[in-house]
Write an enzyme that holds these catalytic residues in place. Structure first.
Site, PDB file in Angstrom:
ATOM      1  N   TYR A  56     -84.483  37.163 -83.748  1.00 15.66           N
ATOM      2  CA  TYR A  56     -84.349  37.337 -82.298  1.00 15.66           C
ATOM      3  C   TYR A  56     -82.880  37.534 -81.893  1.00 15.66           C
ATOM      4  O   TYR A  56     -82.593  38.255 -80.939  1.00 15.66           O
ATOM      5  CB  TYR A  56     -85.019  36.171 -81.544  1.00 15.66           C
ATOM      6  N   ARG A  90     -81.976  41.141 -82.018  1.00 13.56           N
ATOM      7  CA  ARG A  90     -82.482  41.843 -80.822  1.00 13.56           C
ATOM      8  C   ARG A  90     -81.604  41.501 -79.610  1.00 13.56           C
ATOM      9  O   ARG A  90     -81.266  42.338 -78.801  1.00 13.56           O
ATOM     10  CB  ARG A  90     -83.926  41.434 -80.463  1.00 13.56           C
ATOM     11  N   ILE A 134     -90.045  41.794 -74.321  1.00 15.46           N
ATOM     12  CA  ILE A 134     -89.190  40.630 -74.082  1.00 15.46           C
ATOM     13  C   ILE A 134     -87.781  41.062 -73.667  1.00 15.46           C
ATOM     14  O   ILE A 134     -86.942  40.236 -73.368  1.00 15.46           O
ATOM     15  CB  ILE A 134     -89.162  39.681 -75.309  1.00 15.46           C
ATOM     16  N   HIS A 177     -95.277  38.104 -72.653  1.00 15.62           N
ATOM     17  CA  HIS A 177     -94.916  37.663 -74.007  1.00 15.62           C
ATOM     18  C   HIS A 177     -93.555  36.963 -74.052  1.00 15.62           C
ATOM     19  O   HIS A 177     -92.963  36.825 -75.113  1.00 15.62           O
ATOM     20  CB  HIS A 177     -94.940  38.851 -74.988  1.00 15.62           C
ATOM     21  N   GLY A 193     -96.789  53.206 -72.898  1.00 20.52           N
ATOM     22  CA  GLY A 193     -96.109  52.907 -74.157  1.00 20.52           C
ATOM     23  C   GLY A 193     -96.592  51.664 -74.870  1.00 20.52           C
ATOM     24  O   GLY A 193     -95.782  50.899 -75.378  1.00 20.52           O
TER      25      GLY A 193
HETATM   26  P1  OAD Z   1     -96.391  48.994 -80.378  1.00 20.74           P
HETATM   27  O1  OAD Z   1     -95.229  49.195 -81.269  1.00 20.74           O
HETATM   28  O2  OAD Z   1     -97.640  48.433 -80.984  1.00 20.74           O
HETATM   29  O3  OAD Z   1     -96.796  50.365 -79.682  1.00 20.74           O
HETATM   30  C1  OAD Z   1     -95.846  51.186 -79.066  1.00 20.74           C
HETATM   31  C2  OAD Z   1     -96.576  52.352 -78.435  1.00 20.74           C
HETATM   32  O4  OAD Z   1     -95.654  53.114 -77.695  1.00 20.74           O
HETATM   33  C3  OAD Z   1     -97.247  53.293 -79.431  1.00 20.74           C
HETATM   34  O5  OAD Z   1     -98.591  53.534 -79.016  1.00 20.74           O
HETATM   35  C4  OAD Z   1     -96.408  54.582 -79.340  1.00 20.74           C
HETATM   36  O6  OAD Z   1     -97.194  55.759 -79.525  1.00 20.74           O
HETATM   37  C5  OAD Z   1     -95.872  54.494 -77.935  1.00 20.74           C
HETATM   38  N1  OAD Z   1     -94.570  55.156 -77.717  1.00 20.74           N
HETATM   39  C6  OAD Z   1     -93.483  55.166 -78.525  1.00 20.74           C
HETATM   40  N2  OAD Z   1     -92.459  55.810 -77.954  1.00 20.74           N
HETATM   41  C7  OAD Z   1     -92.891  56.225 -76.726  1.00 20.74           C
HETATM   42  C8  OAD Z   1     -92.299  56.928 -75.637  1.00 20.74           C
HETATM   43  N3  OAD Z   1     -91.029  57.364 -75.672  1.00 20.74           N
HETATM   44  N4  OAD Z   1     -93.061  57.191 -74.543  1.00 20.74           N
HETATM   45  C9  OAD Z   1     -94.358  56.781 -74.487  1.00 20.74           C
HETATM   46  N5  OAD Z   1     -94.965  56.102 -75.482  1.00 20.74           N
HETATM   47  C10 OAD Z   1     -94.254  55.804 -76.579  1.00 20.74           C
HETATM   48  O7  OAD Z   1     -95.878  48.100 -79.148  1.00 20.74           O
HETATM   49  P2  OAD Z   1     -96.736  47.230 -78.108  1.00 20.74           P
HETATM   50  O8  OAD Z   1     -98.036  47.880 -77.804  1.00 20.74           O
HETATM   51  O9  OAD Z   1     -95.828  46.909 -76.993  1.00 20.74           O
HETATM   52  O10 OAD Z   1     -96.005  41.013 -79.347  1.00 20.74           O
HETATM   53  O11 OAD Z   1     -96.992  45.924 -78.960  1.00 20.74           O
HETATM   54  C11 OAD Z   1     -97.694  44.863 -78.368  1.00 20.74           C
HETATM   55  C12 OAD Z   1     -97.190  43.550 -78.917  1.00 20.74           C
HETATM   56  O12 OAD Z   1     -97.224  43.591 -80.343  1.00 20.74           O
HETATM   57  C13 OAD Z   1     -95.732  43.264 -78.629  1.00 20.74           C
HETATM   58  O13 OAD Z   1     -95.525  42.726 -77.342  1.00 20.74           O
HETATM   59  C14 OAD Z   1     -95.385  42.268 -79.680  1.00 20.74           C
HETATM   60  C15 OAD Z   1     -96.039  42.940 -80.865  1.00 20.74           C
HETATM   61  O14 OAD Z   1     -96.466  42.133 -81.892  1.00 20.74           O
HETATM   62  C16 OAD Z   1     -95.477  39.863 -79.757  1.00 20.74           C
HETATM   63  O15 OAD Z   1     -94.499  39.802 -80.480  1.00 20.74           O
HETATM   64  C17 OAD Z   1     -96.227  38.653 -79.277  1.00 20.74           C
END
Ligand code: OAD
Length: 243
Positions: free
Chosen positions: A54, A57, A93, A109, A176
């Protein structure tokens, strides 16, 4: 004309600001085991490893090179100019929504900028990265602060307010997010169930299980400003004149 909008954001909205997502190619989970850095058990096993994860980040976010992009700014504009209600729920976050000017915001989160007392659950703004000197001021003896981040197996924050907002919204937009982590992945079902229009913005084209009524494929930084202009012009998304 929409009255109550809920926006869910994920790591993809911050990708164009230079922050890595979790599950894309080169994503954070390719390099780290979730169970080591994002579970209470991992923290119990090796707090320093989790803090290092962390802290890197945290340092990136405070390096001066990471700034809100056009998608964050457009959502802040929507909050400022929309005459109805808007709630942004973010799984992120980072604090890029706040830096862009958003105020009605829920970090389900947790927040990288805060540490939490493991005993009282009181949160403290972090002036420095995590370390043994980062302790609470609410307990005697002072407790070492843990990251104010929701780990796997823990309850996301603000769920009552989130459900209230989803039950009453007429437009739900997810930006996203891969839709793989629950409960956030289920919000679209709740919004559909309550009769809201549901719209997704993602770089990737939808798969056949997509639950959203409309899908906009492309970068958040390009599509979200257009989406916001459509809403502020009083148009319905998906109508011929929009986007
Ligand atoms: P992910 O990494 O799972 O997904 C990111 C998404 O953003 C993907 O579907 C990509 O296609 C899309 N993407 C990437 N770049 C983009 C852009 N420029 N414009 C539009 N879309 C884009 O991330 P999250 O869905 O946020 O939780 O992940 C959910 C949770 O999983 C996070 O909050 C974290 C992680 O484990 C915890 O740590 C509790």
């Amino acid at each position: 004309m929409y009255q109550q909008i809920v926006v869910l954001t994920g790591a993809g909205i911050s990708a164009e600001s230079g922050l890595r997502t979790f599950r894309d190619q080169d994503g954070l989970w390719e390099e780290h085991h979730i169970e080591d850095v994002a579970t209470p058990e991992g923290y119990e096993r090796d707090a320093e490893l989790v803090e290092r994860f962390y802290n890197s980040r945290w340092q990136q976010l405070h390096s001066g090179t990471v700034v809100p992009n056009a998608a964050h700014l457009a959502l802040a504009k929507l909050e400022a100019e929309f005459t109805g209600q808007l709630l942004i729920i973010t799984q992120n976050i980072d604090d890029l929504h706040e830096r862009a000017g958003s105020r009605r915001l829920l970090h389900m989160h947790g927040e990288l900028s805060k540490g939490r007392c493991p005993r009282s659950r009181q949160t403290f703004i972090l002036r420095d990265p995590f370390g043994a000197s980062n302790c609470c001021t609410c307990c005697i003896p002072a407790q070492r602060l843990r990251p104010h981040v929701v780990w796997f197996g823990e309850m996301p924050l603000g769920m009552d307010s989130i459900h209230d907002a989803l039950d009453n919204c007429d437009l739900f937009i997810a930006i996203g997010t891969s839709g793989t982590v629950y409960p956030a992945a289920g919000f679209v079902d709740a919004a559909n169930h309550h009769g809201a229009q549901t719209v997704e913005v993602n770089m990737m084209a939808p798969d056949r299980h997509c639950q959203f009524q409309y899908h906009l494929t492309g970068k958040a930084g390009e599509l979200v400003p257009k989406l916001v202009d459509t809403i502020l012009a009083g148009q319905v998304i998906g109508s011929e004149s929009s986007l």
